[in-house]
Motif scaffolding. Structure first.
Motif, mmCIF file in Angstrom:
data_model
loop_
_atom_site.group_PDB
_atom_site.id
_atom_site.type_symbol
_atom_site.label_atom_id
_atom_site.label_comp_id
_atom_site.label_asym_id
_atom_site.label_seq_id
_atom_site.Cartn_x
_atom_site.Cartn_y
_atom_site.Cartn_z
ATOM 1 N N THR A 91 0.826 -1.208 0.000
ATOM 2 C CA THR A 91 0.000 0.000 0.000
ATOM 3 C C THR A 91 0.858 1.255 0.000
ATOM 4 O OG1 THR A 91 -1.757 -1.162 1.204
ATOM 5 C CG2 THR A 91 -1.800 1.252 1.253
ATOM 6 N N LEU A 92 0.503 2.180 -0.874
ATOM 7 C CA LEU A 92 1.127 3.499 -0.927
ATOM 8 C C LEU A 92 0.092 4.540 -0.536
ATOM 9 C CD1 LEU A 92 3.411 5.490 -1.756
ATOM 10 C CD2 LEU A 92 2.477 5.382 -4.095
ATOM 11 N N LEU A 93 0.410 5.337 0.486
ATOM 12 C CA LEU A 93 -0.436 6.470 0.879
ATOM 13 C C LEU A 93 0.130 7.737 0.263
ATOM 14 C CD1 LEU A 93 -0.787 5.722 4.712
ATOM 15 C CD2 LEU A 93 -2.310 4.987 2.881
ATOM 16 N N LEU A 94 -0.717 8.498 -0.411
ATOM 17 C CA LEU A 94 -0.347 9.792 -0.976
ATOM 18 C C LEU A 94 -1.220 10.851 -0.310
ATOM 19 C CD1 LEU A 94 -0.105 8.911 -4.784
ATOM 20 C CD2 LEU A 94 1.763 9.044 -3.113
ATOM 21 N N TRP A 95 -0.579 11.893 0.246
ATOM 22 C CA TRP A 95 -1.343 12.867 1.037
ATOM 23 C C TRP A 95 -0.787 14.267 0.825
ATOM 24 C CZ3 TRP A 95 -3.779 9.205 4.546
ATOM 25 C CH2 TRP A 95 -4.933 9.696 5.154
ATOM 26 N N GLY A 96 -1.681 15.230 0.708
ATOM 27 C CA GLY A 96 -1.287 16.626 0.731
ATOM 28 C C GLY A 96 -1.136 17.091 2.168
ATOM 29 N N ARG A 97 -0.006 17.673 2.483
ATOM 30 C CA ARG A 97 0.218 18.147 3.856
ATOM 31 C C ARG A 97 -0.852 19.128 4.293
ATOM 32 N NH1 ARG A 97 5.007 21.983 3.945
ATOM 33 N NH2 ARG A 97 3.326 23.347 3.184
ATOM 34 N N ASP A 98 -1.389 19.892 3.339
ATOM 35 C CA ASP A 98 -2.308 20.984 3.658
ATOM 36 C C ASP A 98 -3.763 20.616 3.371
ATOM 37 O OD1 ASP A 98 -0.057 22.996 4.151
ATOM 38 O OD2 ASP A 98 0.367 22.292 2.125
ATOM 39 N N ASP A 99 -4.053 19.336 3.354
ATOM 40 C CA ASP A 99 -5.415 18.842 3.122
ATOM 41 C C ASP A 99 -6.324 19.308 4.258
ATOM 42 O OD1 ASP A 99 -7.741 17.248 2.750
ATOM 43 O OD2 ASP A 99 -6.549 15.673 1.807
ATOM 44 N N ARG A 100 -7.426 19.972 3.896
ATOM 45 C CA ARG A 100 -8.386 20.456 4.892
ATOM 46 C C ARG A 100 -9.687 19.641 4.891
ATOM 47 N NH1 ARG A 100 -9.103 26.563 3.438
ATOM 48 N NH2 ARG A 100 -8.376 25.911 1.378
ATOM 49 N N THR A 101 -9.662 18.524 4.186
ATOM 50 C CA THR A 101 -10.842 17.652 4.126
ATOM 51 C C THR A 101 -10.595 16.352 4.878
ATOM 52 O OG1 THR A 101 -11.462 18.607 1.991
ATOM 53 C CG2 THR A 101 -12.453 16.498 2.565
ATOM 54 N N ILE A 102 -9.568 15.618 4.479
ATOM 55 C CA ILE A 102 -9.115 14.418 5.196
ATOM 56 C C ILE A 102 -7.689 14.719 5.632
ATOM 57 C CG2 ILE A 102 -8.738 11.925 5.072
ATOM 58 C CD1 ILE A 102 -11.632 12.604 4.651
ATOM 59 N N THR A 103 -7.511 15.165 6.852
ATOM 60 C CA THR A 103 -6.254 15.777 7.277
ATOM 61 C C THR A 103 -5.148 14.744 7.500
ATOM 62 O OG1 THR A 103 -7.086 15.737 9.552
ATOM 63 C CG2 THR A 103 -7.382 17.771 8.310
ATOM 64 N N LEU A 104 -3.935 15.194 7.247
ATOM 65 C CA LEU A 104 -2.765 14.311 7.261
ATOM 66 C C LEU A 104 -2.564 13.615 8.604
ATOM 67 C CD1 LEU A 104 -0.100 13.204 6.087
ATOM 68 C CD2 LEU A 104 0.975 15.387 6.717
ATOM 69 N N GLU A 105 -2.828 14.301 9.720
ATOM 70 C CA GLU A 105 -2.552 13.713 11.029
ATOM 71 C C GLU A 105 -3.302 12.393 11.232
ATOM 72 O OE1 GLU A 105 -3.539 16.798 10.481
ATOM 73 O OE2 GLU A 105 -1.905 18.089 11.179
ATOM 74 N N GLY A 106 -4.461 12.276 10.590
ATOM 75 C CA GLY A 106 -5.256 11.070 10.755
ATOM 76 C C GLY A 106 -4.678 9.846 10.084
ATOM 77 N N ALA A 107 -3.595 10.025 9.302
ATOM 78 C CA ALA A 107 -2.970 8.893 8.610
ATOM 79 C C ALA A 107 -2.205 7.975 9.550
ATOM 80 C CB ALA A 107 -2.024 9.407 7.527
ATOM 81 N N GLN A 108 -1.948 8.415 10.765
ATOM 82 C CA GLN A 108 -1.087 7.639 11.655
ATOM 83 C C GLN A 108 -1.623 6.229 11.903
ATOM 84 O OE1 GLN A 108 1.946 8.647 12.622
ATOM 85 N NE2 GLN A 108 1.509 10.410 11.321
ATOM 86 N N ILE A 109 -2.931 6.084 12.000
ATOM 87 C CA ILE A 109 -3.483 4.753 12.274
ATOM 88 C C ILE A 109 -3.265 3.821 11.091
ATOM 89 C CG2 ILE A 109 -5.833 5.282 11.476
ATOM 90 C CD1 ILE A 109 -6.796 3.569 13.891
ATOM 91 N N MET A 110 -3.269 4.376 9.870
ATOM 92 C CA MET A 110 -3.023 3.550 8.690
ATOM 93 C C MET A 110 -1.569 3.100 8.639
ATOM 94 S SD MET A 110 -5.304 5.656 5.943
ATOM 95 C CE MET A 110 -5.460 4.261 4.862
#
Length: 289
Positions: free
Chosen positions: A231-250
Motif C-alpha cells: 500500500t502506498l499512501l499519498l497525502w497533501g500536507r495541507d489537506d483540509r478535508t481528510i487531514t494528514l494527522e489522521g494517517a497515523q493509524i493507517m
C-alpha cells in the motif's frame, strides 16, 4: 468511444449489476489499474483523473468506474442507503462490474470517498487486490481535530440552501486545494455544470442525510490489518478535508505500507501535483506488476 484533450481514446460502456448500471471507462493496456474518484459534486471517474490518463495509460489498462450515485451510474435510493452504507453499496456494485468485465486481480487506487471504497474492497477480497494506492481516503483515517472538517462542510453546503452555483463551486474548490489560482474559471464552470444533473442532486441529498444518520464514514480503520496488498499512501500536507494527522493509524496497522507527503498541496493530489502523482503511482505499482 470518446477522447480527452490529447486525443487519447477512451472506451465507455455500461455494465449491468444486480444493483443497477455502472458506467465504466477504459483506456490503455497492461496490468489492470482500477481508479476510484472522490465524492465531490460533479465527480466521475474520467473527470477526476482525465489529466493523468496519458501517463498512466502508457503503463496500465486503466479502468474508471463511476461509483453508484455519480456520473453515468445508477443512483441508490433512500431505502438502499438505509439498508447499507454508500461504501458497502459501492463495494458490492464494483465487484459485480469487475466480474462482468472478466477482471479477477487488479491494482486499485482511490481518493477520498473512492479511497474508502478501495479500503473496503481490499479488506473484503484481499486476494484480488495486487497493489493499493490511497489518496487521503475516508474511513481509514481518524481525525485529530473537530469534524466535520472544513472541506466536508463545504461539500455538504454545496447542494443545500439556494442550491448549486458557480460561486459555491469556486468556494468548494478553494477548500479542496492549496493554491486555487492554478484552477481558473473554466475549471469552476466545468465542475459546476457537471453537478447539475437532477438525479445526482437528489442522490446527494439522500447521501448527505444517510451520512449524518450514520455519523460519518464506515469505521474501516478497525479492520486495517485485513489489507494484504502493498500500500502506498499519498497525502497533501495541507489537506483540509481528510487531514494528514489522521494517517497515523493507517501507518500503524496496514502491514506493508509507505507514505509520501506533498507540501503545499491539498486534497486533490492528482490535480495539484499531477506529474509527481503519476510518477509515484507508476513506479510503485510497476514494481509489483
Amino acid at each position: 468511444m470518446s477522447v480527452i484533450e490529447n486525443e487519447l481514446p477512451i472506451t465507455q460502456r455500461v455494465v449491468r449489476t444486480s444493483l443497477g448500471d455502472i458506467n465504466v471507462a477504459e483506456v490503455g493496456s497492461g496490468p489492470v489499474l482500477v481508479m476510484l474518484h472522490g465524492g465531490g459534486p460533479g465527480a466521475s471517474g474520467v473527470s477526476n483523473y482525465h489529466q493523468n490518463l496519458p501517463a498512466l495509460a502508457a503503463r496500465f489498462r486503466v479502468v474508471l468506474p463511476d461509483q453508484p450515485g455519480f456520473g453515468g451510474s445508477y443512483r441508490p435510493t433512500e431505502a438502499d442507503l438505509d439498508a447499507r452504507s454508500i461504501t458497502e453499496i459501492t463495494v458490492d456494485a464494483l465487484y459485480q462490474a469487475l466480474d462482468a468485465l472478466g477482471i479477477e486481480t487488479f491494482h486499485l487506487l482511490g481518493n477520498s470517498l473512492g479511497g474508502a471504497a478501495a479500503i473496503a474492497m481490499a479488506q473484503a477480497r484481499p486476494e484480488r487486490v495486487t497493489g493499493l494506492v490511497l489518496m487521503a481516503p475516508g474511513g481509514g483515517w481518524l481525525p485529530f481535530g473537530p469534524t466535520p472538517t472544513e472541506g466536508q462542510k463545504e461539500m455538504f453546503r454545496y447542494f443545500n440552501g439556494t442550491g448549486p452555483s458557480e460561486k459555491k463551486m469556486a468556494s468548494f474548490i478553494r477548500t479542496m486545494v492549496f493554491d486555487h489560482r492554478q484552477f481558473g474559471a473554466d475549471v469552476v464552470k466545468a465542475r459546476y455544470e457537471a453537478s447539475l444533473d437532477e438525479s445526482h442532486i437528489a442522490f446527494y441529498h439522500r447521501y448527505n442525510a444517510a451520512f449524518a444518520q450514520r455519523h460519518g464514514m464506515d469505521p474501516l480503520w478497525r479492520d486495517l490489518p485485513e489489507i494484504k496488498a502493498p500500500t502506498l499512501l499519498l497525502w497533501g500536507r495541507d489537506d483540509r478535508t481528510i487531514t494528514l494527522e489522521g494517517a497515523q493509524i493507517m501507518l500503524k496497522y496496514i502491514r506493508n505500507v509507505q507514505l509520501h507527503v506533498f507540501g503545499d498541496c491539498g486534497h486533490w493530489v492528482q490535480l495539484e501535483r499531477a506529474r509527481e502523482f503519476e510518477r509515484h503511482v507508476a513506479d510503485f505499482l510497476g514494481d509489483l506488476s
